[in-house]
Write a protein that holds these residues in place. Structure first.
Motif, mmCIF file in Angstrom:
data_model
loop_
_atom_site.group_PDB
_atom_site.id
_atom_site.type_symbol
_atom_site.label_atom_id
_atom_site.label_comp_id
_atom_site.label_asym_id
_atom_site.label_seq_id
_atom_site.Cartn_x
_atom_site.Cartn_y
_atom_site.Cartn_z
ATOM 1 N N ARG A 1 -4.915 -3.957 1.226
ATOM 2 C CA ARG A 1 -6.060 -3.472 2.095
ATOM 3 C C ARG A 1 -6.926 -4.785 1.868
ATOM 4 O O ARG A 1 -7.522 -5.207 2.763
ATOM 5 C CB ARG A 1 -6.563 -2.310 1.573
ATOM 6 N N ARG B 1 0.764 -1.293 -0.134
ATOM 7 C CA ARG B 1 0.005 0.043 0.077
ATOM 8 C C ARG B 1 0.918 1.464 0.040
ATOM 9 O O ARG B 1 1.911 1.142 0.333
ATOM 10 C CB ARG B 1 -0.919 0.149 1.201
ATOM 11 N N ASP C 1 1.321 6.560 3.504
ATOM 12 C CA ASP C 1 0.370 7.155 4.414
ATOM 13 C C ASP C 1 -0.394 6.122 5.055
ATOM 14 O O ASP C 1 -0.613 6.117 6.325
ATOM 15 C CB ASP C 1 -0.383 8.065 3.529
ATOM 16 N N ASP C 2 -0.911 5.009 4.065
ATOM 17 C CA ASP C 2 -1.963 3.860 4.643
ATOM 18 C C ASP C 2 -1.104 3.124 5.424
ATOM 19 O O ASP C 2 -1.442 2.608 6.430
ATOM 20 C CB ASP C 2 -2.485 3.360 3.407
ATOM 21 N N ARG D 1 -0.847 4.498 8.948
ATOM 22 C CA ARG D 1 -1.728 4.281 9.985
ATOM 23 C C ARG D 1 -2.002 3.083 10.524
ATOM 24 O O ARG D 1 -2.237 2.812 11.544
ATOM 25 C CB ARG D 1 -2.717 4.626 9.044
#
Length: 132
Positions: free
Chosen positions: A94, A55, A58-59, A62
């Motif tokens: 994801r 991914r 930024d993802d 998190r």
């Protein structure tokens, strides 16, 4: 010929069933085997596997699987030198879809043991597995 006409609905059902049964085999050969969260931990712990999260950064910052590395899908081709072809690689995203493209690339350049976490982080979280 009359048999085929009389049983056309049955034949259609048979063809659809055969296709449905064959798709997982075709996808495994085309992309890579799908693994469960439990199997992912076995690959890491028993086979010295590495977990690559494909991914965007930024993802990944998190939510991520503990001890995973982030190499975004759009950068992996330029960062192949960071990976050891002799170690099993488990790809994570994801939902599992983005990993398919990366798996094709890795297998195409000589990685032999490439796996995809089935249903991605959704499955990992659903199983209550640890996250960083």
């Amino acid at each position: 010929m009359q048999f085929l006409l009389d049983n056309s609905l049955l034949l259609i059902v048979i063809v659809i069933t055969v296709i449905a049964l064959a798709l997982p085999v075709i996808n495994t050969r085309r992309y890579a085997p799908m693994v469960s969260p439990k199997r992912l931990t076995e690959i890491v712990n028993k086979e010295n596997g590495v977990v690559i999260d494909v991914r965007k950064a930024d993802d990944y910052r998190r939510t991520r699987i503990a001890a995973s590395r982030n190499i975004p899908a759009d950068q992996i081709q330029n960062r192949l030198g960071e990976l050891d072809k002799t170690r099993p690689v488990v790809l994570v995203d994801r939902t599992g879809g983005l990993s398919k493209t990366v798996a094709q690339l890795l297998r195409g350049v000589g990685f032999e043991k490439v796996y995809i976490l089935e249903n991605g982080l959704f499955a990992w979280q659903k199983e209550g597995m640890p996250l960083d």
